[in-house]
Design a protein around this motif. Structure first.
Motif, mmCIF file in Angstrom:
data_model
loop_
_atom_site.group_PDB
_atom_site.id
_atom_site.type_symbol
_atom_site.label_atom_id
_atom_site.label_comp_id
_atom_site.label_asym_id
_atom_site.label_seq_id
_atom_site.Cartn_x
_atom_site.Cartn_y
_atom_site.Cartn_z
ATOM 1 N N THR A 133 0.828 -1.202 0.000
ATOM 2 C CA THR A 133 0.000 0.000 0.000
ATOM 3 C C THR A 133 0.866 1.257 0.000
ATOM 4 O OG1 THR A 133 -1.635 -1.244 1.289
ATOM 5 C CG2 THR A 133 -1.985 1.120 1.072
ATOM 6 N N LYS A 134 1.920 1.251 0.792
ATOM 7 C CA LYS A 134 2.809 2.410 0.821
ATOM 8 C C LYS A 134 3.570 2.566 -0.495
ATOM 9 C CE LYS A 134 3.264 2.705 5.825
ATOM 10 N NZ LYS A 134 4.138 2.570 7.020
ATOM 11 N N ALA A 135 3.871 1.436 -1.151
ATOM 12 C CA ALA A 135 4.510 1.500 -2.463
ATOM 13 C C ALA A 135 3.571 2.155 -3.465
ATOM 14 C CB ALA A 135 4.893 0.097 -2.935
ATOM 15 N N PHE A 136 2.299 1.818 -3.379
ATOM 16 C CA PHE A 136 1.299 2.417 -4.270
ATOM 17 C C PHE A 136 1.157 3.911 -4.007
ATOM 18 C CE2 PHE A 136 -3.186 3.695 -4.804
ATOM 19 C CZ PHE A 136 -3.288 3.574 -6.182
ATOM 20 N N MET A 137 1.055 4.278 -2.737
ATOM 21 C CA MET A 137 0.873 5.690 -2.401
ATOM 22 C C MET A 137 2.108 6.517 -2.737
ATOM 23 S SD MET A 137 -1.282 5.717 1.202
ATOM 24 C CE MET A 137 -0.112 4.727 2.114
ATOM 25 N N GLY A 138 3.288 5.921 -2.621
ATOM 26 C CA GLY A 138 4.522 6.672 -2.838
ATOM 27 C C GLY A 138 5.242 6.352 -4.118
ATOM 28 N N TYR A 139 4.588 5.542 -4.978
ATOM 29 C CA TYR A 139 5.176 5.212 -6.268
ATOM 30 C C TYR A 139 6.559 4.586 -6.084
ATOM 31 C CZ TYR A 139 5.835 5.710 -11.341
ATOM 32 O OH TYR A 139 6.028 5.474 -12.686
ATOM 33 N N ASP A 140 6.633 3.555 -5.220
ATOM 34 C CA ASP A 140 7.889 2.896 -4.871
ATOM 35 C C ASP A 140 7.985 1.560 -5.614
ATOM 36 O OD1 ASP A 140 10.087 1.705 -3.734
ATOM 37 O OD2 ASP A 140 9.277 1.643 -1.701
ATOM 38 N N MET A 141 8.692 1.562 -6.746
ATOM 39 C CA MET A 141 8.796 0.353 -7.557
ATOM 40 C C MET A 141 9.554 -0.760 -6.839
ATOM 41 S SD MET A 141 7.141 0.825 -10.306
ATOM 42 C CE MET A 141 6.015 1.914 -9.438
ATOM 43 N N GLU A 142 10.583 -0.392 -6.097
ATOM 44 C CA GLU A 142 11.383 -1.391 -5.383
ATOM 45 C C GLU A 142 10.544 -2.097 -4.323
ATOM 46 O OE1 GLU A 142 15.484 -1.703 -2.695
ATOM 47 O OE2 GLU A 142 15.073 0.097 -3.892
ATOM 48 N N GLY A 143 9.764 -1.317 -3.587
ATOM 49 C CA GLY A 143 8.884 -1.913 -2.578
ATOM 50 C C GLY A 143 7.850 -2.825 -3.202
ATOM 51 N N ALA A 144 7.283 -2.414 -4.324
ATOM 52 C CA ALA A 144 6.281 -3.227 -5.016
ATOM 53 C C ALA A 144 6.877 -4.550 -5.485
ATOM 54 C CB ALA A 144 5.710 -2.446 -6.201
ATOM 55 N N GLU A 145 8.087 -4.501 -6.004
ATOM 56 C CA GLU A 145 8.758 -5.715 -6.468
ATOM 57 C C GLU A 145 9.022 -6.670 -5.306
ATOM 58 O OE1 GLU A 145 12.228 -4.371 -8.461
ATOM 59 O OE2 GLU A 145 11.133 -3.570 -10.202
ATOM 60 N N THR A 146 9.362 -6.124 -4.149
ATOM 61 C CA THR A 146 9.599 -6.952 -2.965
ATOM 62 C C THR A 146 8.343 -7.717 -2.578
ATOM 63 O OG1 THR A 146 11.295 -5.446 -2.115
ATOM 64 C CG2 THR A 146 10.248 -6.926 -0.522
ATOM 65 N N VAL A 147 7.201 -7.042 -2.613
ATOM 66 C CA VAL A 147 5.929 -7.675 -2.262
ATOM 67 C C VAL A 147 5.616 -8.829 -3.210
ATOM 68 C CG1 VAL A 147 3.436 -7.338 -2.081
ATOM 69 C CG2 VAL A 147 4.997 -5.589 -1.214
#
Length: 239
Positions: free
Chosen positions: A40-54
């Protein structure tokens, strides 16, 4: 493990097997909690690295579900447990199914974030879902804590939060519809937000399911599809 709920068995190995299952469920729960927060925080902050981790973690969640399910089935076949032990194993199989589905919802949010990379309309932090995320995280944490302590005392309060989640989701939906009506340029952003909010609302539902399974484990009562009054009565009734 709560010795008031989980009795010591003649077989030391049986005790160790039950404890191993419990620890694996809690490890799976902790991983899923991390997925929800990070996605959710990756979505709100446009964090590609975090999204990939999930997305990478989703496979680990799936493997944990299969491993725990297999271990529970093996114990039931070999040990033929009864009473609380049998209920714990049955409830655990159901709980890990809900946890796996929570992980799926988090992974979907992460994959959508990754698809948005480079989009010129992605310009803000999607602040509307911050409160919804906190509500859902509290519910999931509380449900896992109830399982860890084999204690249903806080379940009533946890499940009551589902009403707040539904109310927040409805409010967000109305806001987004208004934004789309006022300016067609908001449609893409609003739909992405709506999709994510819906995923969080579903995660709250799965957290409630975990609570219901814990009640079955501790009280021996199936409270699925019952009224809130009946659920509260079951929780407050001593065995």
């Amino acid at each position: 493990m709560d010795n008031n709920k989980i009795k010591q068995h003649i077989s030391r190995q049986f005790n160790e097997e039950m404890e191993d299952i419990r620890n694996k469920v809690l490890a799976m729960g902790g991983l899923v909690e991390q997925q929800v927060d990070l996605a959710t925080k990756a979505f709100m902050g446009y964090d590609m690295e975090g999204a990939e981790t999930v997305v990478k973690q989703d496979q680990l969640v799936n493997e944990l579900e299969k491993d725990i399910d297999h271990e529970c089935t093996e114990i039931m076949a070999r040990r033929q447990p009864a009473a609380f032990d049998l209920r714990m194993l049955i409830a655990t199989i159901k709980i890990i199914t809900d946890l796996e589905r929570i992980g799926d919802e988090a992974a979907r949010i992460a994959r959508m974030t990754m698809r948005l990379e480079g989009s010129d309309y992605y310009q803000d932090k999607y602040y509307e879902i911050e409160h919804l995320l906190e509500l859902v995280k509290d519910m999931l944490n509380g449900a896992l804590d109830a399982y860890a302590r084999t204690d249903v005392e806080e379940v009533i309060e946890i499940t009551a939060q589902d009403t707040k989640v539904d109310r927040e989701y409805t409010s967000i939906t109305r806001q987004l519809i208004t934004q789309m009506m006022e300016n067609p340029r908001n449609i893409t952003r609003a739909l992405d937000m709506l999709w994510t909010a819906r995923a969080l609302e579903r995660i709250g539902d799965h957290a409630c399911n975990v609570c219901e399974h814990v009640i079955y484990m501790v009280k021996g009562k199936d409270v699925r599809h019952v009224s809130r009054e009946e659920l509260e009565k079951t929780v407050k009734t001593a065995r």
